[in-house]
Design a protein around this motif. Structure first.
Motif, PDB file in Angstrom:
ATOM      1  N   HIS A 122       0.869  -1.171   0.037  1.00  0.00           N
ATOM      2  CA  HIS A 122       0.000   0.064   0.117  1.00  0.00           C
ATOM      3  C   HIS A 122       0.762   1.387   0.130  1.00  0.00           C
ATOM      4  CE1 HIS A 122      -2.145   3.068   2.263  1.00  0.00           C
ATOM      5  NE2 HIS A 122      -3.004   3.127   1.487  1.00  0.00           N
ATOM      6  N   THR A 123       1.885   1.278   0.659  1.00  0.00           N
ATOM      7  CA  THR A 123       2.799   2.504   1.070  1.00  0.00           C
ATOM      8  C   THR A 123       3.610   2.656  -0.407  1.00  0.00           C
ATOM      9  OG1 THR A 123       3.208   2.115   3.283  1.00  0.00           O
ATOM     10  CG2 THR A 123       4.802   3.363   2.208  1.00  0.00           C
ATOM     11  N   ALA A 124       4.064   1.545  -1.033  1.00  0.00           N
ATOM     12  CA  ALA A 124       4.783   1.709  -2.175  1.00  0.00           C
ATOM     13  C   ALA A 124       4.050   2.184  -3.382  1.00  0.00           C
ATOM     14  CB  ALA A 124       5.302   0.314  -2.417  1.00  0.00           C
ATOM     15  N   VAL A 125       2.737   1.446  -3.726  1.00  0.00           N
ATOM     16  CA  VAL A 125       1.891   2.090  -4.932  1.00  0.00           C
ATOM     17  C   VAL A 125       0.794   3.052  -4.840  1.00  0.00           C
ATOM     18  CG1 VAL A 125       2.286  -0.519  -5.376  1.00  0.00           C
ATOM     19  CG2 VAL A 125       0.195   0.091  -4.590  1.00  0.00           C
ATOM     20  N   ARG A 126       0.619   3.509  -3.461  1.00  0.00           N
ATOM     21  CA  ARG A 126      -0.400   4.429  -3.338  1.00  0.00           C
ATOM     22  C   ARG A 126      -0.025   5.679  -4.176  1.00  0.00           C
ATOM     23  NH1 ARG A 126      -0.912   6.253   2.744  1.00  0.00           N
ATOM     24  NH2 ARG A 126       1.030   7.250   1.927  1.00  0.00           N
ATOM     25  N   GLY A 127      -1.204   5.872  -5.057  1.00  0.00           N
ATOM     26  CA  GLY A 127      -1.209   6.946  -6.010  1.00  0.00           C
ATOM     27  C   GLY A 127      -0.545   6.730  -7.524  1.00  0.00           C
ATOM     28  N   ARG A 128      -0.153   5.289  -7.411  1.00  0.00           N
ATOM     29  CA  ARG A 128       0.640   5.053  -8.697  1.00  0.00           C
ATOM     30  C   ARG A 128      -0.134   3.985  -9.429  1.00  0.00           C
ATOM     31  NH1 ARG A 128       6.554   3.124  -6.966  1.00  0.00           N
ATOM     32  NH2 ARG A 128       6.883   3.383  -9.285  1.00  0.00           N
ATOM     33  N   VAL A 129      -1.196   3.634  -9.003  1.00  0.00           N
ATOM     34  CA  VAL A 129      -2.118   2.680  -9.721  1.00  0.00           C
ATOM     35  C   VAL A 129      -3.523   3.226  -9.681  1.00  0.00           C
ATOM     36  CG1 VAL A 129      -0.383   0.601  -9.135  1.00  0.00           C
ATOM     37  CG2 VAL A 129      -2.392   1.079  -7.680  1.00  0.00           C
ATOM     38  N   PRO A 130      -4.412   2.639 -10.921  1.00  0.00           N
ATOM     39  CA  PRO A 130      -5.679   3.122 -10.883  1.00  0.00           C
ATOM     40  C   PRO A 130      -6.615   2.376  -9.827  1.00  0.00           C
ATOM     41  CG  PRO A 130      -5.204   1.621 -12.654  1.00  0.00           C
ATOM     42  CD  PRO A 130      -4.011   1.963 -11.946  1.00  0.00           C
ATOM     43  N   ALA A 131      -6.301   2.449  -8.598  1.00  0.00           N
ATOM     44  CA  ALA A 131      -7.159   1.900  -7.886  1.00  0.00           C
ATOM     45  C   ALA A 131      -7.080   2.699  -6.291  1.00  0.00           C
ATOM     46  CB  ALA A 131      -6.454   0.409  -7.418  1.00  0.00           C
ATOM     47  N   GLY A 132      -8.353   2.360  -5.539  1.00  0.00           N
ATOM     48  CA  GLY A 132      -8.637   2.691  -4.243  1.00  0.00           C
ATOM     49  C   GLY A 132      -8.280   1.651  -3.201  1.00  0.00           C
ATOM     50  N   PHE A 133      -8.099   2.099  -2.058  1.00  0.00           N
ATOM     51  CA  PHE A 133      -7.718   1.111  -0.966  1.00  0.00           C
ATOM     52  C   PHE A 133      -8.446   1.177   0.019  1.00  0.00           C
ATOM     53  CE2 PHE A 133      -3.639   2.169  -3.194  1.00  0.00           C
ATOM     54  CZ  PHE A 133      -3.191   0.883  -3.366  1.00  0.00           C
ATOM     55  N   GLU A 134      -9.082   0.169   0.578  1.00  0.00           N
ATOM     56  CA  GLU A 134     -10.051   0.005   1.723  1.00  0.00           C
ATOM     57  C   GLU A 134      -9.102  -0.769   2.979  1.00  0.00           C
ATOM     58  OE1 GLU A 134     -13.765  -2.583   2.933  1.00  0.00           O
ATOM     59  OE2 GLU A 134     -13.766  -2.043   0.911  1.00  0.00           O
ATOM     60  N   ALA A 166      -3.958  -5.095   6.452  1.00  0.00           N
ATOM     61  CA  ALA A 166      -4.156  -5.552   5.070  1.00  0.00           C
ATOM     62  C   ALA A 166      -5.070  -4.566   4.213  1.00  0.00           C
ATOM     63  CB  ALA A 166      -4.984  -6.904   5.152  1.00  0.00           C
ATOM     64  N   TYR A 167      -5.044  -4.193   3.174  1.00  0.00           N
ATOM     65  CA  TYR A 167      -5.932  -3.292   2.264  1.00  0.00           C
ATOM     66  C   TYR A 167      -6.527  -4.044   1.260  1.00  0.00           C
ATOM     67  CZ  TYR A 167      -3.463   0.460   5.004  1.00  0.00           C
ATOM     68  OH  TYR A 167      -2.615   1.244   5.920  1.00  0.00           O
ATOM     69  N   ARG A 168      -7.861  -3.733   0.983  1.00  0.00           N
ATOM     70  CA  ARG A 168      -8.537  -4.419  -0.137  1.00  0.00           C
ATOM     71  C   ARG A 168      -8.511  -3.241  -1.219  1.00  0.00           C
ATOM     72  NH1 ARG A 168     -13.063  -5.121   2.283  1.00  0.00           N
ATOM     73  NH2 ARG A 168     -12.678  -7.478   2.758  1.00  0.00           N
ATOM     74  N   LEU A 169      -8.257  -3.723  -2.550  1.00  0.00           N
ATOM     75  CA  LEU A 169      -8.097  -2.724  -3.527  1.00  0.00           C
ATOM     76  C   LEU A 169      -9.381  -2.684  -4.256  1.00  0.00           C
ATOM     77  CD1 LEU A 169      -4.779  -3.089  -3.381  1.00  0.00           C
ATOM     78  CD2 LEU A 169      -4.853  -3.223  -5.834  1.00  0.00           C
ATOM     79  N   ARG A 170      -9.549  -1.530  -4.734  1.00  0.00           N
ATOM     80  CA  ARG A 170     -11.028  -1.351  -5.483  1.00  0.00           C
ATOM     81  C   ARG A 170     -10.562  -0.563  -6.799  1.00  0.00           C
ATOM     82  NH1 ARG A 170     -14.408  -4.684  -3.193  1.00  0.00           N
ATOM     83  NH2 ARG A 170     -14.764  -3.935  -0.959  1.00  0.00           N
ATOM     84  N   LEU A 171     -10.773  -1.226  -7.942  1.00  0.00           N
ATOM     85  CA  LEU A 171     -10.375  -0.591  -9.147  1.00  0.00           C
ATOM     86  C   LEU A 171     -11.213   0.556  -9.464  1.00  0.00           C
ATOM     87  CD1 LEU A 171      -8.655  -1.346 -11.748  1.00  0.00           C
ATOM     88  CD2 LEU A 171     -10.873  -2.364 -12.802  1.00  0.00           C
ATOM     89  N   GLU A 172     -10.394   1.564  -9.695  1.00  0.00           N
ATOM     90  CA  GLU A 172     -11.013   3.000 -10.159  1.00  0.00           C
ATOM     91  C   GLU A 172     -10.894   3.264 -11.605  1.00  0.00           C
ATOM     92  OE1 GLU A 172      -9.012   5.454  -7.410  1.00  0.00           O
ATOM     93  OE2 GLU A 172     -10.376   4.949  -5.658  1.00  0.00           O
ATOM     94  N   GLY A 173      -9.547   2.894 -12.205  1.00  0.00           N
ATOM     95  CA  GLY A 173      -9.348   3.248 -13.517  1.00  0.00           C
ATOM     96  C   GLY A 173      -9.875   2.048 -14.378  1.00  0.00           C
ATOM     97  N   LYS A 174      -9.432   2.312 -15.708  1.00  0.00           N
ATOM     98  CA  LYS A 174      -9.759   1.138 -16.711  1.00  0.00           C
ATOM     99  C   LYS A 174      -8.629   0.342 -17.047  1.00  0.00           C
ATOM    100  CE  LYS A 174     -12.874   0.606 -20.370  1.00  0.00           C
ATOM    101  NZ  LYS A 174     -13.680   1.436 -21.716  1.00  0.00           N
ATOM    102  N   VAL A 175      -8.536  -1.085 -17.106  1.00  0.00           N
ATOM    103  CA  VAL A 175      -7.105  -1.633 -17.432  1.00  0.00           C
ATOM    104  C   VAL A 175      -7.487  -2.100 -18.991  1.00  0.00           C
ATOM    105  CG1 VAL A 175      -5.723  -3.843 -16.865  1.00  0.00           C
ATOM    106  CG2 VAL A 175      -6.831  -2.427 -15.022  1.00  0.00           C
ATOM    107  N   PRO A 176      -6.501  -1.509 -19.743  1.00  0.00           N
ATOM    108  CA  PRO A 176      -6.633  -1.944 -21.039  1.00  0.00           C
ATOM    109  C   PRO A 176      -6.622  -3.246 -21.517  1.00  0.00           C
ATOM    110  CG  PRO A 176      -4.678  -0.978 -20.776  1.00  0.00           C
ATOM    111  CD  PRO A 176      -5.502  -0.679 -19.586  1.00  0.00           C
ATOM    112  N   GLY A 177      -7.021  -3.930 -22.676  1.00  0.00           N
ATOM    113  CA  GLY A 177      -6.698  -4.797 -23.267  1.00  0.00           C
ATOM    114  C   GLY A 177      -7.147  -6.405 -22.836  1.00  0.00           C
TER     115      GLY A 177
END
Length: 649
Positions: free
Chosen positions: A178-190, A206-217
């Motif tokens: 969570h510390t390493a990727v926060r703000g760098r991936v299209p996801a929120g954290f719970e 523990a943190y649950r990821l919530r997809l916020e952006g679109k992952v292509p392909g």
């Protein structure tokens, strides 16, 4: 005293078999605990660990076994593609689970998001009870990594526990991720708070990821219970069907299934192959299906099938390799054995079948790609490059070598992670260095070494280990023999059935002071693959090994086999010349060396005219072999008096 051939065969077989069994036990996670992980081959490092499994896998299997395992294999293809695209490495895909490591937490999380986007999209169209959903856990922490690439430690355990905390179709990560990727991936954290997890002494946040952006392909995957029509992966794909028990004895089923399972396991060690898992292959047990149906349902181009028949104390195993698209038989063989030790027979027959299949698949891929017109993919370019590199050595053709290098560089331009292209570059450049065909030997050596090390970093490539060993052995300014030997042994440990690993390690051992062990590996290669399409290399390596043991007559036998199999193979004629000097047949030595000069003038100039090692210095690494080889070649070239050979014979 030289032992007779029968004694040598028995000793080689025993030593090889013991070594292979030890290697298998070392690689088997069931026989290795964290307390056993120690030694100089281990390294501790920081890594992002990615763990996944299928939610409700047993229920899906009970409902529709064949469709479930087919869908699982399709999902595995997505996992592999995304892991490789984000610079990760698959550690294991046993059962319904996936374990991988990444250099960065960002790469691991990006993979988790992309995989879930693709898999969940396919599952969403199916009834709820037929959806295949994965749970994924990601942790950033210390791991202990063995030389064969397996990883251990609390970091792995924590990732597995986080996976258990994830929702079906979801992702759970640790606080370090969570510390390493926060703000760098299209996801929120719970924030799920601190969790007490099994076998870990401290709570894990523990943190649950919530997809916020679109992952292509995302690509459409087969639905569990729906129609199955899987695309072929980029690399050669193989399914090993359950061998048929023709004995009429139900008690032989365990032996028949054991052969099939062992073949699947050993073929899976080849990074160049995409091998269908045992669960999928065994859904066809006892059923009559044609090759095209298997290709459609499993997404494979090649199928291995066979049968086993037992009578009294003898057993016959037949096997064949089929191109499912063309319907042609690429290879077939039968093995007759006396059934004294059933497990030894099972192991020996498995090794023979695997040792024959992998080179045939490579050859079939090259023929297929060679027939294709322009606009080739990175994989197809790399296949051509590898094949041309091998052929260029057999034919002593510098122009062919340069074309292989051009194709490999072009493939890397399309796919910077193409291990096959990196292998081709390492192969070509060690040949350029060894035979002095590069304008700048130091630059060629460095490009080859960089390619080999990158291939090892990406996929622990067996071929890259071998060519790194050769580059170290022929390093400008003096061979780094001890390092070459370590690298060659790593290649063999990684895959004891790979012809290139056996050939490379056998040669390096033979010329670095352990020729008896080298001969054992090379003769083992001949035993498990007697119709090897690359046999000329093995013959030449055996000739070199017998030059090292001073058994010149036997060495000549192997050298002549090499020159007959590949009449344009310059090195084979060089080793033939040296062996004839060992037998005091100077006229024949001169004739062989003249043939080498015509085939490879640059290599001739280096090998025959290079200053031989100082005889006053003690032999170290490969210097004893080099002293004999160079002195004998100088005698054959007329540059030194034949009497100089007396002290070396």
């Amino acid at each position: 005293m030289v032992p007779d051939d029968a004694d040598k065969d028995r000793e080689c077989y025993h030593r090889y078999g013991v070594a292979v069994r030890m290697l298998r036990r070392c690689r088997d996670p069931r026989t290795t605990s964290n307390s056993q992980v120690s030694g100089p081959e281990l390294k501790q490092r920081l890594a992002a660990i990615f763990a996944a499994d299928v939610a409700g896998y047993s229920r899906l299997m009970a409902a529709n076994e064949r469709a479930t395992v087919a869908a699982l294999d399709a999902a595995r293809a997505v996992f592999r593609a995304q892991i490789e695209a984000n610079h990760g490495r698959v550690i294991d895909m046993a059962g319904d689970s996936v374990l991988a490591v990444f250099e960065t937490a960002n790469g691991a999380v990006a993979t988790a998001l992309a995989v879930q986007a693709e898999v969940n999209l396919a599952a969403g169209a199916a009834p709820e009870e037929r959806r295949m959903l994965f749970r994924i856990g990601v942790h950033l922490g210390d791991v202990i990594e063995k030389a064969d690439g397996t990883v251990y430690g609390d970091g792995v355990n924590i990732a597995a526990r986080l996976e258990g905390l994830a929702e079906p179709g979801g992702i759970t990560v640790s606080e370090s991720v969570h510390t390493a990727v926060r703000g760098r991936v299209p996801a929120g954290f719970e924030d799920q708070g601190e969790q007490a997890v099994k076998n870990i002494t401290h709570p894990v946040r523990a943190y649950r990821l919530r997809l916020e952006g679109k992952v292509p392909g995302p690509q459409k995957l087969p639905l569990v219970g729906g129609e199955i029509d899987l695309p072929l992966p980029d690399k050669p794909s193989v399914a090993v069907l359950p061998f048929t028990n023709m004995s009429g004895d139900p008690e032989q089923e365990y032996f028949t299934d054991g052969i099939t399972e062992d073949i699947i396991t050993e073929l899976s060690r080849f990074q160049s192959l995409f091998v269908i898992a045992r669960n999928s292959s065994f859904t066809y047990k006892g059923k009559a299906v044609d090759a095209k149906q298997i290709s459609r349902e499993l997404g494979v181009r090649y199928v291995v099938e066979g049968s086993i028949r037992k009578a009294a104390n003898r057993i016959r195993v037949t096997a064949q390799l089929i191109d499912t698209l063309g319907g042609s038989h690429i290879w077939a063989e039968k093995y007759d054995r006396v059934l004294e030790d059933i497990f030894a027979v099972q192991e020996e027959v498995t090794e023979c079948i695997v040792g024959a299949i992998a080179p045939r698949v490579d050859a079939a891929e090259y023929l297929r790609v060679r027939r294709r017109p322009g606009n080739l993919s990175a994989y197809e370019l790399a296949v051509r490059a590898v094949a041309l590199a091998v052929e260029s050595q057999q034919k002593s053709d510098v122009a062919m070598r340069n074309e292989a290098l051009r194709l490999a560089r072009e493939a890397l331009g399309l796919d910077a992670e193409s291990v096959l292209a990196l292998t081709a570059i390492a192969d070509v450049q060690w040949l350029n260095v060894a035979f002095h065909t590069a304008d700048d030997r130091h630059a060629a050596w460095q490009e080859g070494m960089d390619a080999a090390m990158r291939g090892i970093a990406i996929a622990q490539s067996t071929g890259c280990h071998v060519y790194k060993a050769f580059l170290l052995a022929y390093a400008p300014g003096g061979g780094r023999w001890d390092e070459a030997r370590i690298e060659a042994e790593l290649a063999w440990r990684g895959n004891p059935q790979d012809w290139l690993a056996l050939a490379g390690c056998g040669f390096i051992l033979a010329i670095t002071g352990d020729p008896v062990e080298g001969i054992c590996l090379l003769e083992r290669l001949m035993r498990i693959n007697p119709r090897d399409p690359n046999a000329s290399f093995t013959y030449a390596n055996l000739a070199s090994a017998h030059l090292a043991t001073r058994d010149y007559a036997k060495g000549i036998d192997w050298a002549l086999r090499a020159t007959n199999a590949a009449p344009e193979f310059a090195f084979a004629f060089m080793i033939t010349a040296a062996l004839y000097v060992g037998l005091s047949d100077i006229d024949q030595a001169k004739s062989s060396l003249e043939r080498a000069r015509l085939l490879a003038p640059e290599g001739f100039h280096f090998f025959s005219r290079a200053q031989r090692p100082d005889p006053r210095k003690p032999a170290q690494g490969g210097s004893d072999f080099r002293r004999r080889f160079h002195t004998f070649l100088r005698i054959a070239a007329g540059l030194e008096d034949p009497s100089a050979a007396d002290a070396l014979r």
